[in-house]
Design an enzyme around this catalytic site. Sequence first.
Site, PDB file in Angstrom:
ATOM      1  N   GLU A   1      53.293  76.824  82.725  1.00  0.00           N
ATOM      2  CA  GLU A   1      52.160  75.646  81.804  1.00  0.00           C
ATOM      3  C   GLU A   1      53.346  75.358  80.687  1.00  0.00           C
ATOM      4  O   GLU A   1      52.574  74.867  80.355  1.00  0.00           O
ATOM      5  CB  GLU A   1      51.165  76.934  81.214  1.00  0.00           C
TER       6      GLU A   1
ATOM      7  N   GLU B   1      54.890  72.142  81.877  1.00  0.00           N
ATOM      8  CA  GLU B   1      53.846  71.186  81.648  1.00  0.00           C
ATOM      9  C   GLU B   1      54.017  70.984  80.262  1.00  0.00           C
ATOM     10  O   GLU B   1      53.369  69.134  80.066  1.00  0.00           O
ATOM     11  CB  GLU B   1      52.741  71.338  82.519  1.00  0.00           C
ATOM     12  N   GLU B   2      52.866  71.216  79.630  1.00  0.00           N
ATOM     13  CA  GLU B   2      52.613  70.884  78.505  1.00  0.00           C
ATOM     14  C   GLU B   2      53.560  70.901  77.214  1.00  0.00           C
ATOM     15  O   GLU B   2      53.425  69.666  75.927  1.00  0.00           O
ATOM     16  CB  GLU B   2      51.431  71.964  77.776  1.00  0.00           C
TER      17      GLU B   2
END
Length: 246
Positions: free
Chosen positions: A139, A142-143
């Site tokens: 996460e 990805e962010e």
Amino acid sequence: MLAFEYNKFNGIIIDSSAIPTDEKLFLQQLSALLEHASLQKKSVIWLTLPIDLAHLIKIATQQGFTFHNCLPTEITLTYKSLEEDYVPFVPTHSLGAGGFVQNSLGELLVIRERDASTYKLPGGHIELGEKIEDAVYREVLEETGIATSFDSVLGMASTHPYRFGKSNIYIVCKLSPLSTQIDIQDTHEIADAKWILPQDFLADSNNSPFNKYLVKSLVNATGLGKSTLDLSQFSKLKHEVFLAND
């Protein structure tokens, strides 16, 4: 009679691959199985119908089956011989993980989603079968585009009701950055990512009280470290164990 197998809990599991598509034939075979289960004093019958057999749901429910759980391509129903027969509960919680990442300057990594005006820790949903450690790595990458290494579990929060009437557990993990250049991968969901000093994050009145409380409480915390014990000697299941640091 429908093809089936017994399970170790005195129950019956119907073979989904051998269920007829014809409604009349299904009813005949299901009725025969119910009679067999009664004679053998079996407790719970498990019936999973793939989506292409959804037309059989009404027949099953008319015979006393009730919904248990649903996936995108199938639904599982159960039949209890007696009201007091135990049926294992469906999952009650979804899980989320957030990354608490600080660089060598003490700056905190935060993101802003496209539908939000405030900043928060990067993170998101833990997928089925995914470890907490792997989920928070993924996460954050990805962010923000920042690669990280895992340090500890800092804290968690429980929310109810959450989506679909279930509860949610949010796990905050301390990570160390392996890079510093922000490069958002998920541009569809994330509008901005940046490094910010904790005191500046706390001073921003736009940020939510909950997220500010998290940062204030965890900025100097150590948390639970990942155990180095090899659990494969005890079980073939996938494990993660977090223990208090010395």
